[in-house]
Every structure is written in C-alpha cells, then in structure tokens.
Design an enzyme around this catalytic site. Structure first.
Site, mmCIF file in Angstrom:
data_model
loop_
_atom_site.group_PDB
_atom_site.id
_atom_site.type_symbol
_atom_site.label_atom_id
_atom_site.label_comp_id
_atom_site.label_asym_id
_atom_site.label_seq_id
_atom_site.Cartn_x
_atom_site.Cartn_y
_atom_site.Cartn_z
ATOM 1 N N ARG A 89 0.640 -1.510 -0.220
ATOM 2 C CA ARG A 89 -0.109 0.026 -0.016
ATOM 3 C C ARG A 89 0.606 1.273 0.368
ATOM 4 O O ARG A 89 0.483 2.111 -0.206
ATOM 5 C CB ARG A 89 -1.423 -0.388 1.502
ATOM 6 C CG ARG A 89 -2.307 -0.765 0.877
ATOM 7 C CD ARG A 89 -3.527 -0.665 2.046
ATOM 8 N NE ARG A 89 -2.274 -1.608 3.260
ATOM 9 C CZ ARG A 89 -2.850 -0.768 4.590
ATOM 10 N NH1 ARG A 89 -4.399 -0.887 4.542
ATOM 11 N NH2 ARG A 89 -2.241 -1.593 5.409
ATOM 12 N N LYS A 109 9.281 -27.566 4.424
ATOM 13 C CA LYS A 109 10.506 -27.973 5.426
ATOM 14 C C LYS A 109 10.958 -29.105 5.139
ATOM 15 O O LYS A 109 9.583 -29.673 5.091
ATOM 16 C CB LYS A 109 10.264 -27.479 7.008
ATOM 17 C CG LYS A 109 9.707 -26.331 7.173
ATOM 18 C CD LYS A 109 9.548 -26.883 8.880
ATOM 19 C CE LYS A 109 9.372 -25.363 9.135
ATOM 20 N NZ LYS A 109 9.944 -24.780 10.115
ATOM 21 N N GLU A 166 7.501 -23.580 20.822
ATOM 22 C CA GLU A 166 7.892 -22.880 20.946
ATOM 23 C C GLU A 166 8.098 -22.078 21.673
ATOM 24 O O GLU A 166 7.684 -22.085 22.906
ATOM 25 C CB GLU A 166 6.826 -21.868 19.530
ATOM 26 C CG GLU A 166 6.701 -21.967 18.645
ATOM 27 C CD GLU A 166 5.899 -21.654 18.010
ATOM 28 O OE1 GLU A 166 6.479 -20.500 16.865
ATOM 29 O OE2 GLU A 166 4.700 -21.320 17.795
ATOM 30 N N HIS A 226 -0.421 -26.608 10.248
ATOM 31 C CA HIS A 226 0.681 -27.284 10.549
ATOM 32 C C HIS A 226 1.001 -28.630 10.994
ATOM 33 O O HIS A 226 1.481 -29.051 10.761
ATOM 34 C CB HIS A 226 2.043 -26.217 11.322
ATOM 35 C CG HIS A 226 2.256 -24.670 11.147
ATOM 36 N ND1 HIS A 226 1.305 -24.630 9.489
ATOM 37 C CD2 HIS A 226 2.768 -23.034 11.587
ATOM 38 C CE1 HIS A 226 1.912 -23.789 9.594
ATOM 39 N NE2 HIS A 226 2.133 -22.886 10.738
#
Ligand code: BG6
Length: 486
Positions: A46, A179, A213, A237
């Site tokens: 933008r 991956k 994580e 995932h």
C-alpha cells in the site's frame, strides 16, 4: 509441468514475511541459478516507494535476515535489478491499471501471484487483478494462512478466489510442507521397507506430535488475540504433519495422489463434542515465568488486558479408520514453552510375549521412534539390547539407533522452507500445497473443538512461561498410561 512463471507478483511486499522469508528465499534461488531467465519480481504494497527506495529496503532486509555467510553484494545487486515496486491498494482501479502496465507483454510467460497480505484482502486483490484483465490460464495464485477462522469463513475466502481461478491455479501455503524434515516423513515412510508393515494399530500404541515454541506474542497482538494456538498452529501445521503420518501410501508422488490420501486421513478425524473436549483437550495461556533463563511477562500483560485466547493446546485425537482404530494421536503446541522443539514420537506396542525375565525386571520396553523436525534434525529408534554381562537372567537395555540428518548431510545448506515452495509455485507443482478439501476437512475438525469449548465453557488454564503447558496437559496423556517426551 509447464514452463516456470517468468514473473513473481508479490502482494504484501513491505510486510514482515516478505522481508524475513520471501526475499531471502528469492535471493537464494537466484544465487543457485534456479530462477528462470528474464525473471521479474513485481513487489506491491500500500505504501508509496520508488523502485530504488524499495530495492534499498530489500537490501537491508537481506543483510539482516540472510545467514551471515550468505550475503554477497554481487548477487544482491543482481536481485535488486530484477525487482520493481508498484503501489497497489485493493479497490484502486488506477493502481491495478498501472500494475497491468508493469506486466505488459509478460502475461503469456506466466505470472505467479503471491498473497502475503491479511486474508481480508485476498478476494479484493484477486478481483482487482481480474478487472484489470491480469488473470489468464497461465496465472497462478498462492495464499498464506489463515484461510478463514472457521469452516464457513474459509469457504467464503475459497469461493472468492475460486470464482476467478481454477483449483489447479490456486496454491495454499503451509510453510511446514516446505520444511525438508516434513518432506522427509514421506521418504521415511515410503522409501524404506521396514516401517510401513508396522505403521498401524497392530504395532503402534500411540503417536505424539509436539510443536513447541519459546517465543511469545512477538508484537503480533492484533493478529493473535482471538485466534489462539488451535487456529494458528493446529488447524494447519500440526494437522498437515498428522495427515502425512496417518495417510495411506499414495500411488505416486504427485499432487493428486498425495493430497487425495491426506484428505482421507483428515476426514477420518473423529469430531469432538462438548463432552469429549473435557477429557480430550486442554487450553492454556502463559503467565509470567522464565524461558531459557530469561524472565518473561505473561500473555495478558503483553496484551494489556485479560483475554480468553489460548496460547497452548493439547489434544487427544482419534482417526476413525481401519489403520488407526484405537491409536490415540496426542497433539500439543504452544508459545513460551521450555524449548523450540518439534517432533513426532511413534510409540510401538510391547512384544507379544516376553521370553525374558519371567519374574519381571528384565528391562524390556516397547520400541520408540522419534523424528525430530527442528531445531535439530534426527531420527532415533530406541531398541532393546542385551546388557553385556554373565548374569543368568538376560537384562535388556534401551539403546539408540541414531541418524542425525544434520550430520549425514553436513555441508549441504538447509534451505528456507519458502525456497522450495516458491520454486514449486513457479513450476506449477502443487504437491506441497494444501488443496481446498484439505483446508475444509481441517476446519471441520477444528470447528468441532471450538464449538465443544464454547458449549462446555472450557477456558484456558494458566501455565507459567517456561513450562510444557498447564498440568492438565500432562494428565491428558498420563491418564492413558503414557507420558509426553519432554
Ligand atoms: C506460523 C504461526 O504459521 O508458524 C506462528 O502463525 C508460529 O505463530 C510459526 O510462530 C512457527 O513457524 P516455525 O517455522 O518457526 O516453526
């Protein structure tokens, strides 16, 4: 397969994903001579930038996000030379017209459009392209997640894009499929003779999939709150990993054969109910604590208000088909966990009859296969071995058959997942992209959990940052006599 697209048209080019992943991937592909001749990257966002300003911005991003030894000024210059920038805002016909001028003479050579924008802009962007006459049978479109926030809204997004593109032209990105270690699951299962005969309810007791994580919200408050771990990680995932572990062998490695089998597995997931979510699911939200020796704040503090969004989820899933009857799949993912660690654990059943230690105490344990996806990449098979010694009773001990992929393929650069995906998009190979029916099967199951949570009033339980979720996540698996591999 057709000729690779000669143009890559990126929407959302000023965003974080573009800086961190997409441009570094394009750089690596260029460095390895994998981009077609006469390749052009049209970056769009933008904001107003001249070509030169945008190129300088990308150069900064390359220096920051490429591995330290990868940045080469000559290659960066070659990449900059094939990037142009075109400001485009959804709904602005004049800007789409200007974009058309940039594409003049290039449509016939194929265009791969990549939408790295908020999903609300997917359909309007596609509409703008259509109105400017920029969609041809040689145009492909890739979209980042999230595709909707439930089944109904994902259908809306897919209908919006599907009205303008055939399914074969649509490439839904799940970066986990890019991956190397996730693709290696196919090699492990179908490139070796010894696993497949045991890959079923006869020999397998249960499966665990963990995607842990250590990071927290990371400035993504506006996206994450109200979305949560179930939609952000499990819907895509984790379920993609599950589908590859659970699917029947495809007849060949092509987009239809592979995705047909994945979707069958996804459709076999047993829906949850208000009753089963109480025992088969755990929601958690991190509170202050310590991760890797660092003191960190809680989710609500980062957000600045209390919230009912989960940052951790653990599930006990069942796949109701012949192969997996009675084999639970335990899934868990979360933020602010003790380690960034993704792995699959296959717990085999005990041998049918033990000839050892009739009085117990032989040390016999069932076999375990651990497939570590990240950060390390290895496959470990825990097998029973005789402990050396002269005791009359055989004593067994677990030893590890250990394949370190990092060591076996030392010297080979581990590629960014997006390198594979961009290359496949340009080539028109959809095997590692998610088909519409897969997304919908994923949402169908996720919706059953969300509806169950609503009906049963299941709220996230607190867990201190640096722990593997609330204690109820441990109970979820231990009730069945198993335990998480932490
Ligand atoms: C993204 C999620 O899809 O995947 C993020 O939106 C998450 O919340 C990320 O952090 C994890 O990806 P990776 O490749 O770092 O495991």
């Amino acid at each position: 397969m057709t000729e690779p697209s000669a143009t890559f048209l990126l929407f959302g080019a000023t965003g974080d994903l573009a800086h961190r992943m997409i441009f570094p991937s394009l750089y690596n592909l260029l460095a390895d001579g994998l981009l077609p001749d006469d390749f052009l990257i049209i970056a769009s966002g933008r904001s107003e930038f001249t070509d030169e300003e945008f190129r300088a911005d990308i150069d900064k991003a390359l220096r920051k996000f490429l591995a330290a030894d990868r940045y080469d000024a000559e290659i960066a210059e070659r990449l900059r030379a094939i990037i142009v920038y075109q400001p485009v805002e959804a709904g602005n016909a004049a800007q789409f017209k200007a974009l058309g001028e940039r594409l003049d003479g290039r449509l016939d050579k194929g265009v791969s459009v990549y939408l790295s924008t908020p999903p609300s802009l997917f359909a309007p962007t596609a509409q703008g392209l259509a109105e400017a006459g920029l969609i041809t049978p040689k145009t492909r479109i890739a979209m980042e997640k999230p595709i909707g926030k439930d089944l109904a809204s994902s259908k809306e997004v897919n209908d919006g894009i599907g009205a303008l593109f055939a399914e074969e032209q649509i490439f839904r990105v799940d970066h986990y499929l890019g991956k190397e270690t996730v693709q290696n699951l196919l090699a492990l299962r179908f490139g070796n003779v010894m696993f497949e005969p045991l890959w079923n309810a006869t020999a397998i007791d249960h499966v665990q999939i963990t995607v842990g994580e250590t990071v927290g919200l990371e400035g993504r408050v506006s996206y994450y709150d109200g979305v949560g771990a179930l939609r952000d990680m499990v819907q895509n995932h984790v379920l993609q990993i599950l589908s590859i572990i659970a699917m029947e062998p495809p007849a060949r490695m092509d987009p239809t054969a592979v995705r047909d089998e994945k979707v069958k597995a996804l459709r076999s997931l047993r829906p949850m109910t208000a009753e089963t979510v109480k025992t088969h699911s755990v929601r958690g939200q991190y509170t202050p604590g310590a991760v890797g020796g660092q003191i960190v704040t809680g989710y609500a503090d980062e957000l600045g208000k209390p919230s009912e969004t989960e940052t951790f989820v653990a599930l006990k899933a069942h796949i109701d088909n012949w192969r997996w009857q009675g084999v639970p799949f335990y899934l868990r993912t979360g933020k602010r966990l003790p380690a960034r660690q993704s792995e699959i654990l296959i717990q085999f059943k005990p041998v049918r009859h033990s000839i050892f230690g009739r009085n117990g105490g032989s040390g016999l344990e069932p076999n375990t296969l651990i497939i570590r996806l990240q950060p390390e990449e290895y496959i470990r098979l825990l097998i029973m071995s005789k402990r050396p010694g002269l005791e009359r009773e055989v004593h067994l001990e677990e030893v590890t058959l250990d394949v370190s992929l990092t060591a076996a393929f030392a010297g080979q650069r581990r590629r960014i997942a997006y390198e594979r995906l961009i290359l496949d998009l340009l080539a028109g190979d959809a095997t590692l992209f998610v088909r519409r029916d897969e997304v919908e099967a994923q949402w169908t199951w996720i919706d059953s959990i969300i509806d169950g949570w609503k009906e049963a009033g299941v709220k996230p339980s607190p867990y201190s940052s640096g722990n593997w979720g609330p204690s109820s996540a441990i109970a979820l698996i231990e009730r069945d006599g198993a335990s998480w591999n932490d």
